[in-house]
Design a protein around this motif. Structure first.
Motif, PDB file in Angstrom:
ATOM      1  N   GLN A  57      -9.121   1.848   2.769  1.00  0.00           N
ATOM      2  CA  GLN A  57      -7.950   0.979   2.623  1.00  0.00           C
ATOM      3  C   GLN A  57      -7.441   0.502   3.977  1.00  0.00           C
ATOM      4  OE1 GLN A  57      -5.769   4.103   0.331  1.00  0.00           O
ATOM      5  NE2 GLN A  57      -5.065   2.338  -0.873  1.00  0.00           N
ATOM      6  N   LEU A  58      -7.594   1.343   4.976  1.00  0.00           N
ATOM      7  CA  LEU A  58      -6.997   1.087   6.280  1.00  0.00           C
ATOM      8  C   LEU A  58      -7.891   0.293   7.217  1.00  0.00           C
ATOM      9  CD1 LEU A  58      -5.581   4.700   6.760  1.00  0.00           C
ATOM     10  CD2 LEU A  58      -4.240   2.660   6.235  1.00  0.00           C
ATOM     11  N   LEU A  73       2.097   7.774   1.823  1.00  0.00           N
ATOM     12  CA  LEU A  73       1.315   7.887   3.064  1.00  0.00           C
ATOM     13  C   LEU A  73       0.153   8.857   2.894  1.00  0.00           C
ATOM     14  CD1 LEU A  73       4.209   8.070   5.694  1.00  0.00           C
ATOM     15  CD2 LEU A  73       2.591   6.183   5.407  1.00  0.00           C
ATOM     16  N   TYR A  74       0.389   9.934   2.145  1.00  0.00           N
ATOM     17  CA  TYR A  74      -0.628  10.981   2.003  1.00  0.00           C
ATOM     18  C   TYR A  74      -1.701  10.623   0.977  1.00  0.00           C
ATOM     19  CZ  TYR A  74       2.577  13.565   4.895  1.00  0.00           C
ATOM     20  OH  TYR A  74       3.377  13.958   5.954  1.00  0.00           O
ATOM     21  N   LEU A  75      -1.536   9.458   0.331  1.00  0.00           N
ATOM     22  CA  LEU A  75      -2.560   8.980  -0.609  1.00  0.00           C
ATOM     23  C   LEU A  75      -3.487   7.956   0.040  1.00  0.00           C
ATOM     24  CD1 LEU A  75      -0.240   8.482  -3.739  1.00  0.00           C
ATOM     25  CD2 LEU A  75      -1.535  10.529  -3.081  1.00  0.00           C
ATOM     26  N   LEU A  76      -3.187   7.557   1.286  1.00  0.00           N
ATOM     27  CA  LEU A  76      -4.002   6.547   1.967  1.00  0.00           C
ATOM     28  C   LEU A  76      -5.405   7.068   2.269  1.00  0.00           C
ATOM     29  CD1 LEU A  76      -1.363   5.152   4.498  1.00  0.00           C
ATOM     30  CD2 LEU A  76      -2.286   3.959   2.491  1.00  0.00           C
ATOM     31  N   LEU A 113       0.830  -1.200   0.000  1.00  0.00           N
ATOM     32  CA  LEU A 113       0.000   0.000   0.000  1.00  0.00           C
ATOM     33  C   LEU A 113       0.868   1.255   0.000  1.00  0.00           C
ATOM     34  CD1 LEU A 113      -2.773  -0.989   2.590  1.00  0.00           C
ATOM     35  CD2 LEU A 113      -3.001  -0.829   0.100  1.00  0.00           C
ATOM     36  N   VAL A 114       2.072   1.117   0.504  1.00  0.00           N
ATOM     37  CA  VAL A 114       2.980   2.263   0.605  1.00  0.00           C
ATOM     38  C   VAL A 114       4.367   1.831   0.145  1.00  0.00           C
ATOM     39  CG1 VAL A 114       4.113   3.869   2.188  1.00  0.00           C
ATOM     40  CG2 VAL A 114       1.708   3.318   2.520  1.00  0.00           C
ATOM     41  N   SER A 155      -9.490   3.676  14.237  1.00  0.00           N
ATOM     42  CA  SER A 155      -8.037   3.742  14.069  1.00  0.00           C
ATOM     43  C   SER A 155      -7.669   4.309  12.705  1.00  0.00           C
ATOM     44  CB  SER A 155      -7.417   2.358  14.241  1.00  0.00           C
ATOM     45  OG  SER A 155      -7.618   1.876  15.550  1.00  0.00           O
ATOM     46  N   ALA A 156      -8.441   3.934  11.684  1.00  0.00           N
ATOM     47  CA  ALA A 156      -8.193   4.455  10.338  1.00  0.00           C
ATOM     48  C   ALA A 156      -8.396   5.972  10.312  1.00  0.00           C
ATOM     49  CB  ALA A 156      -9.104   3.774   9.327  1.00  0.00           C
TER      50      ALA A 156
END
Length: 674
Positions: A488-489, A481-484, A474-475, A499-500
């Motif tokens: 996805q999380l 990180l800034y596209l998450l 994913l990374v 948490s996401a």
């Protein structure tokens, strides 16, 4: 008038409150407020003093903040030599010393012998001079006869009083009365650990003493203040014979506001000395600072001069140093760790053993040259100790006990994480994995460094989560990180919706972190926090920094040729350009707040030399301004020099420039060019 009176009262209240909290934190270990709340108090004081500069005094806590840049430390000659103590590691030699001292005392007609036993702090010796109860000078031991004047750096240390405290201090004011205080500057264990966390792996300090020595030599007192050194006092002179006992002088130091450690004892018999040494053999591991022994001093100070000293050491004192604690255990295996920079580090897996107050099961072996030097094999019985009493280290192999199944340790051929063939650069001892873009260990290391407290401070991004993000692809770099997105999380292990949301929020908040933090977070080899700070000042945007040459970078404080080469190499990678665009589009601060992205290029390609003092700018700022505008600052005049800026009291460089026909301008003309 009323405003000044009100400000004066508030400043006095804040100073008293700040000093009270300093005392609670450093001397009594009973803090009442958080570091954040303490910083707020200090900020209030600094703001008020800036508004009313006439109310600033030399003993104000605001003077500890630092900010002075010292080009070089002047020499200070000590009023009395700062002798080093004779060392012994043997209790029998301690007893011999006491017997020898007793014989010397008998020659002086002294029958009884009182000794003071105190802990030996593992730091750097300094001397402080107070005049009219105010700190006026601080210096290093140097060669014992003269040292360096480091007053600006010592003033940043909270446990060094800027003005002496208590009723006794009042007696020391007037008529220029002076006292001298000597002691040890040291770095507490936790502050040492935090400092190393902020430095690149290859630039970390081996132990607190090395960190302390390096810090005191820094030319930027603001950086010294950030490292939170401490001071313990053990010597006082200037109060006369009324305090002729060393024990009473230690008590006097405490009354004056100094930290003495508090762990000292008056001993009248040899068995009392032995008990003190034995008592602290294990107890010292629980202290928040490093101690490496016990110092014994004759209590009657009046006899010190009579007994005298050798060329190097006094005859009335000795230091008993605890032998470095060692333990023998089995080397179970050697693992190979891959750092964020691709460095392969062999790590010893040990059969757990208790050493110096903690259980040790791992120890770095540093590099393969060290393995070869030790002649180390798996299943060997090895001796370990704590280097600087902090970091476990394998120091030898018990060859007589080598088992028949001992196995040689071979240098791995490929990366243990990605199977890429390893490389060993010329003139380096370490092997590296060159697969920077794809090696999972390097990606994980860069992500964790990027998210660390002193970088972008993304608190919810820990090791377990990074392992998942990299493992599921994913990374692939910090920009990803800034596209998450939350969906996805949410399905990751131990995440869920809440948490996401927290992670996405933390990433959004990190976009506001300073450009200086971003430079450190990028993980450029050899670029720690201090270097990132200097780079952000000299090049207030990533675009400007990326265009800088090695020669230009080498003029920045804290940047030498090796660091400059590392920076240029980093920005030359194609992946770097793509990463910066991702960060820019994500809204991360890629330039310093309040500083223009574009400036004139009036110094493009010009080599500039400064000589003499400038009124408007210090030398560092002037250098930054030239570099921002495309020029470079060099050290010596030649026919190729483009410009010499002459301030007041210029030196021989001006004469040479005129002789060679180099253009010379005044500070006013330089300012106009800017």
């Amino acid at each position: 008038m009323t405003d000044i009176i009100s400000a004066s009262e508030e400043i006095l209240r804040l100073r008293r409150e700040i000093e009270r909290h300093n005392r609670l934190y450093y001397q009594e270990a009973k803090p009442e407020i958080s570091d954040y709340d303490f910083d707020l108090l200090l900020e209030q004081l600094v703001a008020l003093e800036q508004q009313f500069p006439d109310l600033v005094t030399p003993d104000s806590p605001s003077q500890r903040v630092g900010g002075t840049i010292t080009k070089e430390f002047t020499a200070v000659r000590h009023r009395e030599p700062m002798l080093s103590l004779s060392n012994t590691y043997s209790p029998e030699e301690v007893e011999e010393f006491c017997n020898r001292l007793r014989k010397l005392l008998l020659l002086e007609g002294v029958q009884e012998q009182e000794m003071v036993a105190e802990l030996k702090f593992d730091g750097v010796a300094v001397t402080l001079l107070y005049r009219d109860a105010l700190l006026v000078q601080g210096a290093t031991r140097g060669d014992g006869v003269q040292g360096d004047n480091i007053t600006v750096n010592l003033k940043t240390i909270a446990t060094i009083p800027l003005r002496l405290e208590g009723s006794l201090a009042g007696e020391l004011q007037g008529e220029g009365r002076e006292i001298e205080v000597r002691g040890e500057v040291y770095m507490p264990k936790l502050d040492f650990e935090h400092l190393n966390e902020t430095r690149p792996e290859e630039d970390r300090f081996a132990n607190p003493r090395n960190a302390t020595a390096g810090t005191l030599k820094l030319q930027d007192s603001a950086e010294v203040a950030r490292r939170r050194l401490s001071f313990v006092a053990y010597y006082l002179k200037g109060l006369g014979d009324e305090t002729a006992s060393h024990f009473s002088r230690l008590k006097m130091l405490e009354r004056l506001g100094f930290h003495t450690g508090g762990h000292y004892r008056l001993c009248r018999e040899q068995n009392e000395i032995n008990r003190f040494i034995e008592e602290w053999t294990e107890r010292r591991w629980k202290l928040p600072y490093e101690t490496d022994g016990v110092v014994l001093k004759l209590n009657d100070v009046r006899l010190w001069d009579k007994i005298g000293a050798t060329a190097k050491s006094p005859r009335w004192a000795i230091a008993y140093k605890y032998p470095a604690q060692q333990a023998a255990t089995e080397l179970l295996d050697v693992l190979f760790q891959v750092g964020r920079l691709g460095t392969i580090t062999p790590v010893a897996e040990l059969k757990p053993v208790l050493l110096a107050g903690s259980t040790v099961s791992r120890s770095t072996l540093h590099n393969f040259d060290e393995i070869e030097r030790l002649g180390l094999m798996v299943h060997d019985r090895v001796v370990i100790e704590k280097a600087g009493e902090v970091i476990p280290k394998v120091i030898s192999v018990v060859l007589a006990e080598r088992p028949v199944d001992a196995e040689p340790i071979a240098v791995p051929v490929v990366c243990p994480e990605c199977n890429t063939p390893l490389e060993k650069p010329e003139n380096e001892v370490s092997w590296y994995c060159p697969n920077e873009a794809e090696c999972p260990a390097q990606i994980r290391g860069r992500l964790l460094h990027f998210a660390s407290r002193n970088a972008m401070d993304i608190k919810t991004l820990g090791k377990a989560l990074v392992d998942q993000l990299v493992g599921m692809k994913l990374v692939r770099d910090v920009g990803d990180l800034y596209l998450l997105q939350e969906p996805q999380l949410e399905n990751l292990e131990r995440m869920g919706r809440k948490s996401a949301q927290n992670l996405v929020r933390a990433l959004a908040e990190s976009r506001e972190k300073s450009y200086e933090r971003l430079l450190y977070a990028l993980g450029i080899r050899h670029v720690g926090r201090a270097t990132a700070r200097e780079l952000s000042a000299a090049y207030p945007s990533l675009d400007l920094l990326r265009q800088a040459s090695e020669e230009e970078l080498s003029t920045v404080p804290d940047v030498g040729p090796i660091v400059a080469r590392s920076i240029v190499d980093f920005f030359a990678k194609p992946s770097s350009a793509a990463l910066f665009e991702t960060l820019r589009e994500a809204g991360v601060q890629v330039s310093a707040a309040g500083k223009p992205e574009q400036v004139n290029r009036n110094f493009e390609g010009i080599s500039v030399i400064f000589t003499g003092g400038l009124e408007r700018y210090d030398r560092q700022k002037a250098t930054e301004l030239v570099i921002e505008r495309g020029g470079r600052v060099v050290g010596s005049v030649s026919k190729k020099t483009g410009l010499v800026v002459a301030g007041h009291d210029p030196g021989s460089k001006l004469e040479k420039a005129l002789k060679l026909g180099v253009r010379v301008v005044t500070e006013d003309e330089f300012d106009a060019m800017l």
